[in-house]
Design an enzyme around this catalytic site. Structure first.
Site, PDB file in Angstrom:
ATOM      1  N   ASP A 143      59.053 -60.070  65.886  1.00  0.00           N
ATOM      2  CA  ASP A 143      59.840 -59.633  65.160  1.00  0.00           C
ATOM      3  C   ASP A 143      60.089 -58.247  65.082  1.00  0.00           C
ATOM      4  O   ASP A 143      59.216 -57.238  65.195  1.00  0.00           O
ATOM      5  CB  ASP A 143      59.093 -59.446  63.723  1.00  0.00           C
ATOM      6  CG  ASP A 143      59.883 -59.100  62.489  1.00  0.00           C
ATOM      7  OD1 ASP A 143      60.688 -58.322  62.598  1.00  0.00           O
ATOM      8  OD2 ASP A 143      59.344 -59.287  61.416  1.00  0.00           O
ATOM      9  N   GLU A 187      81.076 -69.681  53.736  1.00  0.00           N
ATOM     10  CA  GLU A 187      80.091 -70.706  54.257  1.00  0.00           C
ATOM     11  C   GLU A 187      80.539 -71.341  55.401  1.00  0.00           C
ATOM     12  O   GLU A 187      81.580 -71.791  55.471  1.00  0.00           O
ATOM     13  CB  GLU A 187      79.667 -71.577  53.239  1.00  0.00           C
ATOM     14  CG  GLU A 187      78.739 -71.085  51.917  1.00  0.00           C
ATOM     15  CD  GLU A 187      79.334 -70.844  50.757  1.00  0.00           C
ATOM     16  OE1 GLU A 187      80.462 -70.498  50.816  1.00  0.00           O
ATOM     17  OE2 GLU A 187      78.718 -70.852  49.712  1.00  0.00           O
ATOM     18  N   ARG A 199      71.717 -52.611  55.773  1.00  0.00           N
ATOM     19  CA  ARG A 199      70.644 -53.354  55.455  1.00  0.00           C
ATOM     20  C   ARG A 199      71.391 -54.748  55.930  1.00  0.00           C
ATOM     21  O   ARG A 199      72.388 -55.112  55.599  1.00  0.00           O
ATOM     22  CB  ARG A 199      70.394 -53.504  53.971  1.00  0.00           C
ATOM     23  CG  ARG A 199      69.714 -52.129  53.648  1.00  0.00           C
ATOM     24  CD  ARG A 199      69.116 -52.057  52.147  1.00  0.00           C
ATOM     25  NE  ARG A 199      68.456 -50.985  52.050  1.00  0.00           N
ATOM     26  CZ  ARG A 199      67.297 -50.841  52.650  1.00  0.00           C
ATOM     27  NH1 ARG A 199      66.478 -51.886  53.251  1.00  0.00           N
ATOM     28  NH2 ARG A 199      66.696 -49.688  52.885  1.00  0.00           N
ATOM     29  N   TYR A 259      84.350 -65.472  50.184  1.00  0.00           N
ATOM     30  CA  TYR A 259      83.548 -66.636  50.585  1.00  0.00           C
ATOM     31  C   TYR A 259      83.567 -67.110  51.957  1.00  0.00           C
ATOM     32  O   TYR A 259      84.985 -67.489  52.250  1.00  0.00           O
ATOM     33  CB  TYR A 259      83.482 -67.578  49.514  1.00  0.00           C
ATOM     34  CG  TYR A 259      82.274 -67.555  48.571  1.00  0.00           C
ATOM     35  CD1 TYR A 259      80.954 -67.556  48.933  1.00  0.00           C
ATOM     36  CD2 TYR A 259      82.481 -67.283  47.133  1.00  0.00           C
ATOM     37  CE1 TYR A 259      79.976 -67.453  48.181  1.00  0.00           C
ATOM     38  CE2 TYR A 259      81.613 -67.324  46.371  1.00  0.00           C
ATOM     39  CZ  TYR A 259      80.220 -67.264  46.691  1.00  0.00           C
ATOM     40  OH  TYR A 259      79.215 -67.197  45.738  1.00  0.00           O
ATOM     41  N   THR A 261      65.516 -56.708  61.605  1.00  0.00           N
ATOM     42  CA  THR A 261      66.720 -56.157  60.455  1.00  0.00           C
ATOM     43  C   THR A 261      67.507 -55.194  61.308  1.00  0.00           C
ATOM     44  O   THR A 261      67.290 -54.941  62.432  1.00  0.00           O
ATOM     45  CB  THR A 261      65.715 -55.372  59.525  1.00  0.00           C
ATOM     46  OG1 THR A 261      64.848 -54.390  60.585  1.00  0.00           O
ATOM     47  CG2 THR A 261      65.051 -56.053  58.624  1.00  0.00           C
ATOM     48  N   LYS A 309      67.078 -50.437  60.427  1.00  0.00           N
ATOM     49  CA  LYS A 309      65.994 -49.246  60.873  1.00  0.00           C
ATOM     50  C   LYS A 309      66.260 -48.436  62.051  1.00  0.00           C
ATOM     51  O   LYS A 309      67.305 -47.644  61.878  1.00  0.00           O
ATOM     52  CB  LYS A 309      64.685 -50.172  61.127  1.00  0.00           C
ATOM     53  CG  LYS A 309      64.005 -50.790  59.517  1.00  0.00           C
ATOM     54  CD  LYS A 309      62.970 -51.630  59.933  1.00  0.00           C
ATOM     55  CE  LYS A 309      62.305 -52.239  58.537  1.00  0.00           C
ATOM     56  NZ  LYS A 309      62.816 -53.467  58.404  1.00  0.00           N
TER      57      LYS A 309
HETATM   58  N1  DSN Z   1      59.689 -52.422  54.065  1.00  0.00           N
HETATM   59  C1  DSN Z   1      59.823 -52.593  55.808  1.00  0.00           C
HETATM   60  C2  DSN Z   1      59.200 -51.245  56.126  1.00  0.00           C
HETATM   61  O1  DSN Z   1      58.796 -50.189  55.400  1.00  0.00           O
HETATM   62  O2  DSN Z   1      58.499 -51.520  57.432  1.00  0.00           O
HETATM   63  C3  DSN Z   1      59.105 -53.691  56.389  1.00  0.00           C
HETATM   64  O3  DSN Z   1      60.039 -54.844  55.883  1.00  0.00           O
END
Ligand code: DSN
Length: 428
Positions: free
Chosen positions: A195, A52, A230, A50, A221, A224
């Site tokens: 984003d 925080e 993640r 933990y 994110t 990707k």
């Molecule tokens: N789930 C993602 C995507 O497939 O583009 C977006 O958050």
């Protein structure tokens, strides 16, 4: 004690999932394969702690090593993207966007984002999402040809005077003109949130223009095109010191406002195993070979687009400049759902997707979305993309012929066998 001894049920399921990943063509554009080093950090003892707060300012003892890990992740993110401030604690993309809304807006403020059905995201103002219920959301669309309609965005912004404009997409195959978008936001007196979840890896690889210097805040994110675990990050410029007093919502104070939105605003303890894995991914993304990787993602997407066009497929915007293609299947006589299922049966994983002004419903739309990041991580190049374009044609033309799909699946496996994945890893 190993996983398969303690829990053979979960071990068997993980093994099946590993086999699925190995033997199939992973073409969901938001997915990727992390490196073994990222995987090792993610599966580490960081999960036990933990912490925080932020490095040097925690509510728990024993944080000296997780402090170092988080500070390394922060420093690498700042350097890689060229920003003053990085928060690496958001659990994933939607919480990251929620934190920005929480930091910059009051409930009821107007937010302008791209509609999900035109390639945006739920958190960009969809009426059933927090962003469309807690805030007054106005949504923009693409033009019928699939390109962003900057003129219509400008008119909407002038009419509605949003407090924040969100730009970013999950199904947009072209580049964003950040300067033009910043002008639209400035004319309306709005903050600009970029984003970049889908394209972060292309940005650091030099394949897509960066919103840094234009956007007020950037969310992404990490799992990707960036090829990390993640997770998510919030990036911005401003004064990173965090005075104890109440701060105004000025750009200079964005670092403080965002850090406070994450904790105590929205989240509890950061996921330290995730932070460690993000740090590793950021180190990998700073290597020269990542530029080669990002370039190949785009070359592969273009090669696949060319092959599909040769085969008579319609592509939204007529092609791609990035990692994904949005295929309009109407002229091929199948729906997105039918194509997704038939491709799945053939070992090709993608997802059904709406196309701009889709005459069908979102749960059974007219298109599919295809991406090349995961295939590129396996080492595939243009030659394989041509072959995959041929597979896709065959599947779509024979989508009702289960035997044919099984045959295609065996040819897909022959191809993927040439690009080994996670050798040495096994769960049973
Ligand atoms: N789930 C993602 C995507 O497939 O583009 C977006 O958050």
């Amino acid at each position: 004690m190993t996983l398969h001894t303690i829990d053979p049920e979960i071990a068997a399921d993980l093994q099946s999932e590993l086999t699925r990943q190995r033997e199939g063509l992973e073409m969901i554009p938001s997915e990727n394969f992390v490196s073994p080093a990222v995987l090792e950090a993610l599966g580490s003892i960081g999960t036990n702690k933990y912490s925080e707060g932020y490095p040097g300012r925690r509510y728990y003892g024993g944080c000296q090593y997780v402090d170092r890990i988080e500070q390394t992740a922060i420093d690498r993110a700042k350097k890689l993207f060229g920003v003053d401030h990085a928060n690496v604690q958001p659990y994933s993309g939607s919480p990251a966007n929620l934190a920005v809304y929480y930091a910059l807006l009051n409930p009821g403020d107007t937010v302008m984002g791209m509609h999900l059905y035109f390639g945006g995201h739920m958190t960009h103002g969809l009426k059933v999402n927090f962003s469309g219920t807690l805030y007054r959301s106005v949504q923009y669309q693409t033009r019928p040809d699939g390109y962003l309609d900057l003129d219509a965005m400008d008119i909407l912004a002038q009419t509605e005077k949003p407090k924040m404009i969100v730009v970013g997409a999950t199904a947009y195959p072209r580049q964003f003109d950040w300067k033009a978008l910043k002008n639209i936001a400035d004319r309306a007196g709005a903050f600009l949130l970029a984003d970049i979840s889908h394209i972060a890896g292309l940005i650091v690889g030099g394949e897509h223009p960066s919103p840094v210097g234009f956007a007020d805040v950037i969310t992404t994110t990490t799992h990707k095109t960036l090829r990390g675990p993640r997770g998510a990050m919030i990036l911005c410029n401003g004064n990173p010191s965090t005075p104890l007093k109440k701060v105004e919502r000025t750009r200079e104070n964005f670092p403080t406002l965002i850090d406070r939105a994450i904790i105590p605003g929205l989240q509890g303890g950061p996921h330290n195993h995730q932070t460690a894995a993000i740090a590793v991914a950021l180190k990998e993304a700073a290597l020269p070979e990542f530029k080669t990787y990002a370039h190949q993602i785009v070359l592969n997407a273009k090669a696949l687009a060319d092959r599909l066009l040769e085969h008579g497929f319609d592509l939204v915007t007529g092609g791609t400049d990035n990692h994904l293609l949005l295929v309009d299947l109407r002229r091929k006589g199948v729906t997105g759902t039918q194509a997704e299922k038939a491709l799945d049966a053939s070992g090709i994983t993608c997802n059904k997707n709406t196309i701009p002004f889709d005459p069908r419903q979102p749960f059974d739309p007219s298109g599919i979305r295809l991406g090349t990041p995961a295939l590129t991580s396996r080492g595939m190049k243009e030659e394989e993309m041509k072959q995959i374009g041929d597979f896709i044609l065959e599947v779509v033309e024979h989508w009702e012929d289960a035997d044919r799909l099984v045959l295609i699946r065996s040819r897909v496996k022959e191809m993927t066998d040439c690009f080994p994945l996670y050798q040495g890893i096994h769960y049973v």
